[in-house]
Motif scaffolding. Structure first.
Motif, PDB file in Angstrom:
ATOM      1  N   CYS A  63       0.855  -1.178   0.000  1.00 18.00           N
ATOM      2  CA  CYS A  63       0.000   0.000   0.000  1.00 18.00           C
ATOM      3  C   CYS A  63       0.893   1.230   0.000  1.00 18.00           C
ATOM      4  CB  CYS A  63      -0.916  -0.002   1.215  1.00 18.00           C
ATOM      5  SG  CYS A  63      -0.038   0.137   2.776  1.00 18.00           S
ATOM      6  N   CYS A  64       0.330   2.366  -0.326  1.00 19.27           N
ATOM      7  CA  CYS A  64       1.097   3.607  -0.371  1.00 19.27           C
ATOM      8  C   CYS A  64       1.003   4.308   0.970  1.00 19.27           C
ATOM      9  CB  CYS A  64       0.540   4.514  -1.467  1.00 19.27           C
ATOM     10  SG  CYS A  64       1.379   6.106  -1.559  1.00 19.27           S
ATOM     11  N   LYS A  65       2.145   4.654   1.545  1.00 23.87           N
ATOM     12  CA  LYS A  65       2.111   5.306   2.856  1.00 23.87           C
ATOM     13  C   LYS A  65       1.439   6.673   2.795  1.00 23.87           C
ATOM     14  CE  LYS A  65       6.821   7.129   2.623  1.00 23.87           C
ATOM     15  NZ  LYS A  65       8.131   7.097   3.255  1.00 23.87           N
ATOM     16  N   TRP A  66       1.340   7.260   1.624  1.00 29.41           N
ATOM     17  CA  TRP A  66       0.691   8.555   1.473  1.00 29.41           C
ATOM     18  C   TRP A  66      -0.797   8.413   1.156  1.00 29.41           C
ATOM     19  CZ3 TRP A  66       3.797  11.890   3.449  1.00 29.41           C
ATOM     20  CH2 TRP A  66       5.163  11.701   3.338  1.00 29.41           C
ATOM     21  N   LYS A  67      -1.215   7.234   0.728  1.00 25.73           N
ATOM     22  CA  LYS A  67      -2.608   7.048   0.315  1.00 25.73           C
ATOM     23  C   LYS A  67      -3.289   5.915   1.079  1.00 25.73           C
ATOM     24  CE  LYS A  67      -1.488   8.462  -4.392  1.00 25.73           C
ATOM     25  NZ  LYS A  67      -1.497   8.065  -5.803  1.00 25.73           N
ATOM     26  N   GLN A  68      -2.714   5.461   2.191  1.00 23.40           N
ATOM     27  CA  GLN A  68      -3.242   4.281   2.861  1.00 23.40           C
ATOM     28  C   GLN A  68      -4.468   4.547   3.736  1.00 23.40           C
ATOM     29  OE1 GLN A  68      -0.236   2.538   5.281  1.00 23.40           O
ATOM     30  NE2 GLN A  68      -0.093   4.269   6.644  1.00 23.40           N
ATOM     31  N   SER A  69      -4.797   5.802   4.008  1.00 21.76           N
ATOM     32  CA  SER A  69      -5.983   6.037   4.826  1.00 21.76           C
ATOM     33  C   SER A  69      -7.172   6.553   4.023  1.00 21.76           C
ATOM     34  CB  SER A  69      -5.672   6.984   5.990  1.00 21.76           C
ATOM     35  OG  SER A  69      -5.214   8.223   5.504  1.00 21.76           O
TER      36      SER A  69
ATOM     37  N   GLU B  36       5.016   0.949  -5.424  1.00 26.53           N
ATOM     38  CA  GLU B  36       6.252   1.002  -6.217  1.00 26.53           C
ATOM     39  C   GLU B  36       6.908   2.376  -6.129  1.00 26.53           C
ATOM     40  OE1 GLU B  36       7.817   0.146 -10.738  1.00 26.53           O
ATOM     41  OE2 GLU B  36       5.869  -0.610 -10.140  1.00 26.53           O
ATOM     42  N   GLN B  37       6.112   3.441  -6.161  1.00 25.35           N
ATOM     43  CA  GLN B  37       6.661   4.790  -6.058  1.00 25.35           C
ATOM     44  C   GLN B  37       7.274   5.033  -4.685  1.00 25.35           C
ATOM     45  OE1 GLN B  37       3.364   7.273  -7.234  1.00 25.35           O
ATOM     46  NE2 GLN B  37       4.172   7.436  -9.305  1.00 25.35           N
ATOM     47  N   CYS B  38       6.638   4.497  -3.621  1.00 21.56           N
ATOM     48  CA  CYS B  38       7.201   4.637  -2.271  1.00 21.56           C
ATOM     49  C   CYS B  38       8.561   3.953  -2.193  1.00 21.56           C
ATOM     50  CB  CYS B  38       6.284   4.010  -1.220  1.00 21.56           C
ATOM     51  SG  CYS B  38       4.765   4.898  -0.891  1.00 21.56           S
TER      52      CYS B  38
END
Length: 132
Positions: free
Chosen positions: A23-29, A125-127
């Motif tokens: 998951c993306c740490k910036w989009k996980q919530s 992948e971006q993270c």
């Protein structure tokens, strides 16, 4: 820790959690790239209750593993403020099979009795490429 050791720990455990850490740490919530966890809680010698969790800030059903508000659910008792859904149950062998699949998946993290026995590759992948 190899698969054989993990399987032995599962046989003696009371709780096993498998988390998809892709998951993306910036989009996980609230951004659409959530982490999901399936937790197996032992309720009998060979019987486990299945619970579902997510990092999303939205209503998520622990019984069915889907985005659903309790107030809209036919299994929710408003007067008692509790869920009346029958949670899925599985056998120890089914938990072991899920753990074996998770061991092979680089994005799965495994916790047994709240001890992490396998870390998953964290982030989208971006993270991982530090692009955002």
């Amino acid at each position: 820790m190899d698969v054989k050791d993990v399987v032995e720990k599962v046989r003696n455990a009371n709780e096993v959690s498998i988390t998809d850490s892709n998951c993306c740490k910036w989009k996980q919530s609230n951004g659409g790239m959530y982490a999901f966890t399936v937790t197996f809680q032992r309720i009998d010698c060979d019987k486990w209750k299945v619970l579902h969790y997510t990092t999303a800030e939205f209503s998520y059903c622990k019984a069915f593993g889907e985005f659903r508000d309790c107030w809209d659910c036919e299994y929710y008792d408003v007067e008692r403020n509790e869920c009346k859904a029958v949670f899925e149950t599985v056998t120890t062998e089914e938990v072991i099979d899920a753990v074996k699949r998770a061991v092979k998946d680089e994005f799965k993290e495994i916790d047994i009795d709240r001890e992490t026995v396998k870390y998953g590759e964290y982030g989208c992948e971006q993270c991982r490429k530090r692009l955002h």
